[in-house]
Motif scaffolding. Structure first.
Motif, PDB file in Angstrom:
ATOM      1  N   UNK A   1       0.849  -1.186   0.000  1.00 33.99           N
ATOM      2  CA  UNK A   1       0.000   0.000   0.000  1.00 33.99           C
ATOM      3  C   UNK A   1       0.888   1.242   0.000  1.00 33.99           C
TER       4      UNK A   1
ATOM      5  N   UNK B   1      -5.501   8.265   3.436  1.00 37.96           N
ATOM      6  CA  UNK B   1      -5.602   6.845   3.729  1.00 37.96           C
ATOM      7  C   UNK B   1      -4.630   6.044   2.884  1.00 37.96           C
ATOM      8  N   UNK B   2      -4.721   4.725   3.010  1.00 39.46           N
ATOM      9  CA  UNK B   2      -3.834   3.839   2.260  1.00 39.46           C
ATOM     10  C   UNK B   2      -4.475   3.442   0.931  1.00 39.46           C
TER      11      UNK B   2
ATOM     12  N   UNK C   1       3.741   0.718   2.651  1.00 38.52           N
ATOM     13  CA  UNK C   1       3.528  -0.329   3.645  1.00 38.52           C
ATOM     14  C   UNK C   1       3.387  -1.685   2.973  1.00 38.52           C
TER      15      UNK C   1
ATOM     16  N   UNK D   1      -7.804  -9.811   9.141  1.00 43.18           N
ATOM     17  CA  UNK D   1      -7.067  -8.558   9.212  1.00 43.18           C
ATOM     18  C   UNK D   1      -5.666  -8.717   8.633  1.00 43.18           C
ATOM     19  N   UNK D   2      -5.110  -7.609   8.192  1.00 46.69           N
ATOM     20  CA  UNK D   2      -3.751  -7.597   7.664  1.00 46.69           C
ATOM     21  C   UNK D   2      -2.756  -7.316   8.782  1.00 46.69           C
TER      22      UNK D   2
ATOM     23  N   UNK E   1       0.738  -5.468   9.198  1.00 48.81           N
ATOM     24  CA  UNK E   1       1.515  -4.482   8.460  1.00 48.81           C
ATOM     25  C   UNK E   1       2.943  -4.379   8.962  1.00 48.81           C
ATOM     26  N   UNK E   2       3.849  -4.047   8.054  1.00 48.64           N
ATOM     27  CA  UNK E   2       5.169  -3.607   8.444  1.00 48.64           C
ATOM     28  C   UNK E   2       5.094  -2.171   8.940  1.00 48.64           C
ATOM     29  N   UNK E   3       6.214  -1.662   9.409  1.00 50.08           N
ATOM     30  CA  UNK E   3       6.227  -0.320   9.995  1.00 50.08           C
ATOM     31  C   UNK E   3       6.341   0.789   8.957  1.00 50.08           C
ATOM     32  N   UNK E   4       6.493   0.413   7.718  1.00 49.32           N
ATOM     33  CA  UNK E   4       6.498   1.395   6.648  1.00 49.32           C
ATOM     34  C   UNK E   4       7.887   1.839   6.239  1.00 49.32           C
TER      35      UNK E   4
ATOM     36  N   UNK F   1     -12.929  -2.882   9.676  1.00 53.77           N
ATOM     37  CA  UNK F   1     -11.739  -2.848  10.532  1.00 53.77           C
ATOM     38  C   UNK F   1     -11.457  -1.408  10.973  1.00 53.77           C
TER      39      UNK F   1
ATOM     40  N   UNK G   1      -8.095   0.653  12.421  1.00 53.14           N
ATOM     41  CA  UNK G   1      -6.658   0.659  12.691  1.00 53.14           C
ATOM     42  C   UNK G   1      -6.286   2.015  13.292  1.00 53.14           C
TER      43      UNK G   1
ATOM     44  N   UNK H   1      -2.820   4.486  13.517  1.00 51.23           N
ATOM     45  CA  UNK H   1      -1.467   4.709  13.030  1.00 51.23           C
ATOM     46  C   UNK H   1      -0.838   5.790  13.884  1.00 51.23           C
TER      47      UNK H   1
ATOM     48  N   UNK I   1       5.128   4.062  13.968  1.00 53.47           N
ATOM     49  CA  UNK I   1       4.802   2.743  14.522  1.00 53.47           C
ATOM     50  C   UNK I   1       3.945   1.893  13.615  1.00 53.47           C
ATOM     51  N   UNK I   2       3.753   2.299  12.393  1.00 55.77           N
ATOM     52  CA  UNK I   2       2.961   1.483  11.483  1.00 55.77           C
ATOM     53  C   UNK I   2       1.495   1.470  11.873  1.00 55.77           C
ATOM     54  N   UNK I   3       0.772   0.469  11.389  1.00 56.51           N
ATOM     55  CA  UNK I   3      -0.662   0.382  11.639  1.00 56.51           C
ATOM     56  C   UNK I   3      -0.953  -0.716  12.647  1.00 56.51           C
TER      57      UNK I   3
ATOM     58  N   UNK J   1      -3.984  -2.892  14.377  1.00 58.45           N
ATOM     59  CA  UNK J   1      -5.395  -3.261  14.303  1.00 58.45           C
ATOM     60  C   UNK J   1      -6.033  -3.103  15.681  1.00 58.45           C
TER      61      UNK J   1
ATOM     62  N   UNK K   1      -3.662   8.689  13.950  1.00 59.08           N
ATOM     63  CA  UNK K   1      -4.437   8.707  12.713  1.00 59.08           C
ATOM     64  C   UNK K   1      -5.234   7.413  12.683  1.00 59.08           C
TER      65      UNK K   1
ATOM     66  N   UNK L   1      -7.760   4.818  10.921  1.00 59.62           N
ATOM     67  CA  UNK L   1      -8.157   4.388   9.582  1.00 59.62           C
ATOM     68  C   UNK L   1      -9.179   3.270   9.673  1.00 59.62           C
TER      69      UNK L   1
ATOM     70  N   UNK M   1      -8.058  -5.387   1.447  1.00 59.64           N
ATOM     71  CA  UNK M   1      -8.666  -4.346   2.275  1.00 59.64           C
ATOM     72  C   UNK M   1      -8.589  -3.004   1.568  1.00 59.64           C
TER      73      UNK M   1
ATOM     74  N   UNK N   1      -9.155   1.128   2.190  1.00 65.05           N
ATOM     75  CA  UNK N   1      -9.096   2.038   3.319  1.00 65.05           C
ATOM     76  C   UNK N   1      -9.848   3.339   3.062  1.00 65.05           C
TER      77      UNK N   1
END
Lengths: 113, 112
Positions: free
Chosen positions: A36, A43-44, A90, A100-101, A103-106, B34, B36, B38, B42-44, B46, B88, B90, B101, B103
């Motif tokens: 993403x 948003x993503x 991401x 649910x997914x 995610x990595x930290x980006x 879902x 999330x 952010x 620290x990423x996303x 859930x 943030x 989402x 997914x 968003x």
């Protein structure tokens, strides 16, 4: 348990240069893999995904990624980046449809002229 | 086509105040939904997911809660906000048996 590691938190590149954003995952079962992109305060947006079949997947904006099961990797590539590609990227994984997914930290990609 | 909306887009709230964030999906039925969060660097994470009306699963124990009063509506709430709730938020949806997914545009929450 599944996890995703994005090996680079920041990647600075010059315009028109190639780029690779690295992603490794850990999972004991088959996975679905996603990239993403997130532009500031948005948003993503889905870039591309691997569900099954060909290991090389092509996405929007000229990006592609290759699924490598033996190396548990799903690196994102673009042969020539533009200023407008500056964003956060991401990598994500899931093992079952509808779940649910993870995610990595980006990775922040910064493209300069 | 399907669209997902979130509001408000931005919110500034004092510590200890209540919270209600709304997410709605159009153009599909019986989606999985879902929430999330952010946080910077620290990423996303859930927070909650729902496979149907009134069905909520919590992933992280905290002072937030979620509800799904209608098929395509997902609400994130808190009775008393903490500073650490800033971030943030989402919302996302998938088809009931779908892999991908999608968003929403997100809500930026600042707790002061």
């Amino acid at each position: 348990a599944q996890s995703v590691t994005q090996l680079d938190s920041q990647v600075p590149v010059f315009e028109e240069a190639p780029v690779e954003l690295r992603c490794n995952y850990s999972s004991s079962v088959s996975v679905y893999l996603f990239w993403y992109v997130q532009y500031p305060n948005q948003g993503l947006q889905l870039l591309l995904k691997y569900l099954s079949g060909s290991t090389l997947v092509k996405g929007i904006n000229g990006f592609e990624a290759e699924f490598n099961k033996s190396q548990t990797s799903f690196h994102l590539r673009k042969p020539s980046v533009h200023i407008s590609d500056t964003a956060e990227y991401f990598c994500a994984v899931s093992h079952q449809a509808g779940t649910a997914l993870i995610f990595g930290k980006g990775t922040t990609l910064s493209v300069s002229s | 086509s399907q669209t997902i909306h979130q509001w408000p887009a931005t919110l500034v709230q004092p510590v200890g105040s209540p919270l209600s964030l709304e997410c709605t999906v159009e153009g599909t039925s019986n989606p999985n939904l879902y929430w999330y969060r952010q946080a910077a660097g620290r990423g996303l994470q859930l927070l909650f997911y729902s496979v149907g009306i009134g069905q909520i699963s919590s992933e992280v124990p905290q002072n937030l809660s979620a509800s799904r009063p209608q098929d395509r509506q997902f609400i994130l709430s808190s009775k008393k906000l903490l500073l650490s709730d800033s971030g943030f938020y989402l919302c996302a949806w998938t088809r009931n048996s779908g892999e991908t997914q999608y968003f929403g545009p997100g809500t930026r929450l600042l707790v002061l």
